[in-house]
Design a protein around this motif. Structure first.
Motif, short mmCIF file in Angstrom:
data_model
loop_
_atom_site.label_atom_id
_atom_site.label_comp_id
_atom_site.label_asym_id
_atom_site.label_seq_id
_atom_site.Cartn_x
_atom_site.Cartn_y
_atom_site.Cartn_z
N ALA A 51 87.31 -14.40 -18.10
CA ALA A 51 85.46 -14.15 -19.71
C ALA A 51 84.20 -12.88 -18.94
O ALA A 51 83.98 -12.25 -19.54
CB ALA A 51 84.95 -15.87 -19.85
N TYR A 52 84.21 -13.43 -17.70
CA TYR A 52 83.18 -12.20 -17.05
C TYR A 52 83.60 -10.84 -17.26
O TYR A 52 83.23 -9.96 -17.36
CB TYR A 52 83.08 -12.75 -15.81
CG TYR A 52 81.86 -14.02 -15.91
CD1 TYR A 52 80.23 -13.90 -16.39
CD2 TYR A 52 81.93 -15.05 -14.67
CE1 TYR A 52 79.76 -15.11 -16.12
CE2 TYR A 52 81.19 -15.83 -15.04
CZ TYR A 52 79.80 -16.09 -14.94
OH TYR A 52 78.83 -16.87 -15.99
N ALA A 53 85.19 -10.96 -16.90
CA ALA A 53 85.75 -9.50 -16.53
C ALA A 53 85.81 -8.73 -18.21
O ALA A 53 85.24 -7.53 -18.16
CB ALA A 53 87.31 -9.56 -16.02
N ALA A 54 86.03 -9.80 -18.67
CA ALA A 54 85.66 -9.26 -20.20
C ALA A 54 84.46 -8.81 -21.10
O ALA A 54 84.32 -7.99 -21.81
CB ALA A 54 86.57 -10.64 -21.15
N ALA A 55 83.99 -9.76 -20.57
CA ALA A 55 82.12 -9.65 -20.94
C ALA A 55 81.77 -8.21 -20.33
O ALA A 55 81.02 -7.40 -21.41
CB ALA A 55 81.05 -11.05 -20.85
N TRP A 56 82.23 -7.77 -19.01
CA TRP A 56 81.50 -6.58 -18.91
C TRP A 56 82.19 -5.18 -19.00
O TRP A 56 81.71 -4.61 -19.33
CB TRP A 56 82.15 -6.22 -17.03
CG TRP A 56 81.76 -5.22 -16.16
CD1 TRP A 56 82.71 -4.50 -15.97
CD2 TRP A 56 80.06 -4.46 -16.20
NE1 TRP A 56 82.22 -3.39 -15.75
CE2 TRP A 56 80.13 -3.41 -15.59
CE3 TRP A 56 78.91 -5.26 -16.58
CZ2 TRP A 56 79.89 -2.27 -15.58
CZ3 TRP A 56 77.81 -4.10 -16.60
CH2 TRP A 56 78.18 -3.13 -15.41
N LEU A 57 83.65 -5.45 -19.52
CA LEU A 57 84.21 -4.63 -20.13
C LEU A 57 83.46 -4.17 -21.31
O LEU A 57 83.62 -3.03 -22.16
CB LEU A 57 86.02 -5.03 -20.26
CG LEU A 57 86.46 -4.65 -19.11
CD1 LEU A 57 88.01 -5.05 -19.24
CD2 LEU A 57 86.00 -3.35 -18.44
N ALA A 58 83.24 -5.13 -22.07
CA ALA A 58 81.99 -5.32 -23.75
C ALA A 58 80.80 -5.21 -23.84
O ALA A 58 80.26 -5.15 -25.03
CB ALA A 58 82.93 -6.12 -24.36
N ILE A 59 80.21 -5.30 -22.22
CA ILE A 59 78.85 -5.02 -22.20
C ILE A 59 77.88 -4.01 -23.41
O ILE A 59 77.00 -4.44 -23.49
CB ILE A 59 78.19 -4.94 -21.34
CG1 ILE A 59 77.38 -5.75 -20.74
CG2 ILE A 59 78.51 -3.43 -20.50
CD1 ILE A 59 76.64 -6.73 -20.85
N ARG A 60 78.98 -3.27 -23.78
CA ARG A 60 78.36 -2.05 -24.34
C ARG A 60 77.99 -2.83 -25.93
O ARG A 60 76.82 -2.45 -26.62
CB ARG A 60 79.06 -1.04 -23.84
CG ARG A 60 78.60 -0.67 -22.93
CD ARG A 60 77.70 0.90 -22.74
NE ARG A 60 77.75 1.72 -21.14
CZ ARG A 60 77.27 1.70 -20.60
NH1 ARG A 60 75.83 1.79 -21.02
NH2 ARG A 60 77.06 2.32 -19.75
N ARG A 61 79.28 -4.13 -26.01
CA ARG A 61 78.67 -4.14 -27.54
C ARG A 61 77.59 -5.13 -27.75
O ARG A 61 77.64 -5.77 -29.08
CB ARG A 61 80.07 -4.39 -27.74
CG ARG A 61 81.38 -2.72 -28.15
CD ARG A 61 81.91 -3.64 -28.98
NE ARG A 61 83.01 -4.84 -28.61
CZ ARG A 61 83.97 -4.83 -27.36
NH1 ARG A 61 84.47 -3.48 -27.35
NH2 ARG A 61 84.87 -5.24 -27.24
#
Length: 187
Positions: A51-61
């Motif tokens: 979840a944190y990895a996905a959040a970081w990858l999507a942080i610009r959104r």
């Protein structure tokens, strides 16, 4: 004029330190939420990391005007749903063996007075298993409101539902858990 959410805004612009600070502020609550969802500590650790990895990858959104924790819970719920689907497929191919059953998890304890502790642990395991076995549409609102102590409007925002739908699903989840425990007492 001062920014309303400076840490979230910095994180949304890719600031690693701001993101790590938000991770530190949310990791205990997210772990508890996912643990209650899946019922397995090892799987929980992996899902929280995903979840944190996905959040970081999507942080610009990420929209910093929205609650970071609510945004993160949405990501975690999606990771849990994916995990549930994968687990169901594995069960289908493996013949339904459940390694999280009370029998598989039982450990003997010869200590005097252990019966009371064992009974309490067994009840807690039954509750975790019963919650983990609920369908996602019932489990998610129940965990957010009853366990995480979020308001129905907050749960509705996280899940993308109406407040009335959250109320109805929480009531159904409680009813289903109650039925399961009454059936367990009749055994």
């Amino acid at each position: 004029m001062q920014e309303r959410h400076p840490l979230q805004t910095r994180a949304a612009h890719g600031d690693v330190v701001a993101f790590e600070t938000l991770v530190g502020e949310t990791k205990a609550g997210l772990y508890r939420f996912v643990r209650r969802y899946v019922g397995d500590a090892d799987e929980t650790y992996d899902l929280v990391q995903e979840a944190y990895a996905a959040a970081w990858l999507a942080i610009r959104r990420y929209d910093p005007e929205r609650s970071f924790e609510a945004w993160l819970r949405t990501i975690a719920i999606n990771k849990c749903r994916d995990w549930s689907r994968r687990r169901n497929i594995r069960r289908l191919f493996m013949g339904g063996a459940d390694l999280q059953s009370a029998e598989a998890l039982a450990v003997a304890d010869d200590e005097v007075g252990a019966e009371d502790r064992y009974e309490a642990v067994e009840q807690a395991q039954r509750l975790h298993a019963a919650i983990a076995a609920l369908p996602p549409k019932l489990k998610e609102p129940l965990l957010l409101t009853a366990i995480e102590e979020r308001s129905h409007p907050e749960a509705a925002e996280i899940l993308g539902l109406s407040v009335k739908a959250v109320e109805m699903r929480v009531a159904r989840a409680r009813q289903k858990l109650s039925q399961q425990f009454r059936a367990g007492l009749a055994d």
